[in-house]
Design an enzyme around this catalytic site. Structure first.
Site, PDB file in Angstrom:
ATOM      1  N   GLN A 187      68.982  86.138  58.584  1.00 34.54           N
ATOM      2  CA  GLN A 187      67.975  86.944  57.891  1.00 34.54           C
ATOM      3  C   GLN A 187      68.637  88.094  57.135  1.00 34.54           C
ATOM      4  OE1 GLN A 187      64.420  87.954  60.376  1.00 34.54           O
ATOM      5  NE2 GLN A 187      65.443  86.631  61.847  1.00 34.54           N
TER       6      GLN A 187
HETATM    7  N1  LIG Z   1      63.895  68.619  56.942  1.00 35.03           N
HETATM    8  C1  LIG Z   1      64.896  69.231  57.561  1.00 35.03           C
HETATM    9  N2  LIG Z   1      64.669  70.350  58.269  1.00 35.03           N
HETATM   10  C2  LIG Z   1      65.708  70.946  58.880  1.00 35.03           C
HETATM   11  C3  LIG Z   1      67.021  70.423  58.825  1.00 35.03           C
HETATM   12  N3  LIG Z   1      67.824  71.250  59.518  1.00 35.03           N
HETATM   13  C4  LIG Z   1      67.057  72.213  60.002  1.00 35.03           C
HETATM   14  N4  LIG Z   1      65.776  72.048  59.626  1.00 35.03           N
HETATM   15  C5  LIG Z   1      64.631  72.890  59.941  1.00 35.03           C
HETATM   16  O1  LIG Z   1      64.805  74.149  59.305  1.00 35.03           O
HETATM   17  C6  LIG Z   1      64.229  75.176  60.085  1.00 35.03           C
HETATM   18  C7  LIG Z   1      65.224  76.287  60.306  1.00 35.03           C
HETATM   19  O2  LIG Z   1      66.281  75.803  61.102  1.00 35.03           O
HETATM   20  P1  LIG Z   1      67.231  76.787  61.944  1.00 35.03           P
HETATM   21  O3  LIG Z   1      68.301  75.956  62.509  1.00 35.03           O
HETATM   22  O4  LIG Z   1      66.433  77.610  62.876  1.00 35.03           O
HETATM   23  O5  LIG Z   1      67.770  77.724  60.793  1.00 35.03           O
HETATM   24  P2  LIG Z   1      68.822  78.901  60.904  1.00 35.03           P
HETATM   25  O6  LIG Z   1      69.754  78.735  59.775  1.00 35.03           O
HETATM   26  O7  LIG Z   1      69.422  78.930  62.256  1.00 35.03           O
HETATM   27  O8  LIG Z   1      67.934  80.179  60.645  1.00 35.03           O
HETATM   28  P3  LIG Z   1      68.185  81.690  61.151  1.00 35.03           P
HETATM   29  O9  LIG Z   1      68.439  81.648  62.611  1.00 35.03           O
HETATM   30  O10 LIG Z   1      66.944  82.438  60.810  1.00 35.03           O
HETATM   31  O11 LIG Z   1      69.347  82.219  60.382  1.00 35.03           O
HETATM   32  C8  LIG Z   1      63.750  74.517  61.379  1.00 35.03           C
HETATM   33  O12 LIG Z   1      62.381  74.251  61.261  1.00 35.03           O
HETATM   34  C9  LIG Z   1      64.531  73.227  61.424  1.00 35.03           C
HETATM   35  O13 LIG Z   1      63.884  72.195  62.126  1.00 35.03           O
HETATM   36  C10 LIG Z   1      67.239  69.225  58.068  1.00 35.03           C
HETATM   37  O14 LIG Z   1      68.338  68.686  57.935  1.00 35.03           O
HETATM   38  N5  LIG Z   1      66.138  68.686  57.470  1.00 35.03           N
END
Ligand SMILES: Nc1nc2c(ncn2[C@@H]2O[C@H](COP(=O)(O)OP(=O)(O)OP(=O)(O)O)[C@@H](O)[C@H]2O)c(=O)[nH]1
Ligand SMILES: [Mg+2]
Length: 254
Positions: free
Chosen positions: A160
């Site tokens: 974030q």
């Molecule tokens: N369609 C799709 N959704 C994905 C994929 N990878 C992650 N997501 C979705 O994207 C959203 C965010 O995923 P996170 O892994 O929490 O993202 P993050 O980068 O860790 O986010 P922060 O912790 O806020 O920095 C979730 O709803 C996941 O299920 C993908 O390859 N395809």
């Protein structure tokens, strides 16, 4: 899709689990190839230890690594107090020292990228071959992966906006950067680019290799790895080994 594990939010970095996993379960690959190729070992040529650790990923690798640690300690302690005059024991001690040296290698990996890019999903897909429910990471998650004798400490850092200014507190001793890009998020690719070059200019990361994951390739209309590479002008990066890999964290493909 399996959803039985829930991750985050977490208020602070902590080693939540010592995972022993096979790299075979989720590694980047040479595009078009059928063999799983461990991402940083092959992409970055980051040294024989890392490359060797990933060359033949197998579930037993991590377990062997732990056994190996135990063996090293017991050899060392059994030799204690006997003096160096006994050649076999002296050799044993030397061997044990070397053994433990190679067993204890640890490589630090940071996983960065904008919020919602899929960093936490990728981390746990890599660790457990499972899709986890995530919520925005506050702070970081840290997990250890042991592949053969090589330990990788994986730091998944919250993306974030308010958290990005503290990314640099994780940089020291980092050998590998995994930058996760949401391939559908065209609007914010310029911010990713800005963050990437800021990182690469940081003194603590001058020796780090970079792996860019073009994630969410399952989404219709997503950018390809080639498009992202062009936008991020990756070919201009000369002082860091880098590789871009398209992937889908939900399926573990890529
Ligand atoms: N369609 C799709 N959704 C994905 C994929 N990878 C992650 N997501 C979705 O994207 C959203 C965010 O995923 P996170 O892994 O929490 O993202 P993050 O980068 O860790 O986010 P922060 O912790 O806020 O920095 C979730 O709803 C996941 O299920 C993908 O390859 N395809
Ligand atoms: Mg996260």
């Amino acid at each position: 899709m399996r959803n039985d594990v829930v991750v985050g939010p977490r208020s602070d970095a902590r080693r939540s689990r010592k995972a022993l996993v096979a790299a075979a379960g989720w590694g980047g690959g040479v595009e078009g190839g059928s063999a799983y190729l461990p991402f940083w070992a092959l992409s970055f040529g980051s040294g024989p230890a890392v490359a060797a650790a990933f060359k033949s990923p197998a579930p037993a690798g991590g377990v062997r690594a732990l056994l190996c640690r135990g063996d090293a300690r017991s050899v060392t302690s059994s030799g204690r107090g006997t003096g160096p005059s006994q050649p076999s024991l002296a050799m044993g001690l030397i061997f044990a020292k070397l053994w433990s040296f190679f067993c204890d290698q640890e490589h630090k990996v940071i996983i960065v990228g904008l919020d919602n890019a899929g960093k936490t999903t990728i981390l746990y897909q890599f660790l457990m071959n499972e899709v986890v429910h995530t919520s925005p990471t506050i702070g970081s998650n840290v997990e250890e992966i042991v592949v053969k004798n090589t330990h990788f400490l994986m730091w998944d850092i919250g993306g974030q906006e308010s958290l990005r200014s503290s990314w640099n507190t994780y940089y020291s001793n980092t050998e590998f950067i995994i930058l996760v890009v949401d391939s559908i998020d065209r609007e914010r690719l310029s911010i990713t680019k800005e963050e990437l070059y800021k990182m690469l200019a940081h003194e603590d990361l001058r020796k780090a290799a970079v792996l860019i994951f073009a994630n969410k390739q399952d989404m219709k209309g997503c950018m390809t790895a080639a498009e992202i590479s062009k936008y991020l002008t990756l070919s201009s990066i000369k002082d860091h080994p880098w590789h871009i890999q398209s992937c889908c964290a939900l399926t573990g493909e890529g």
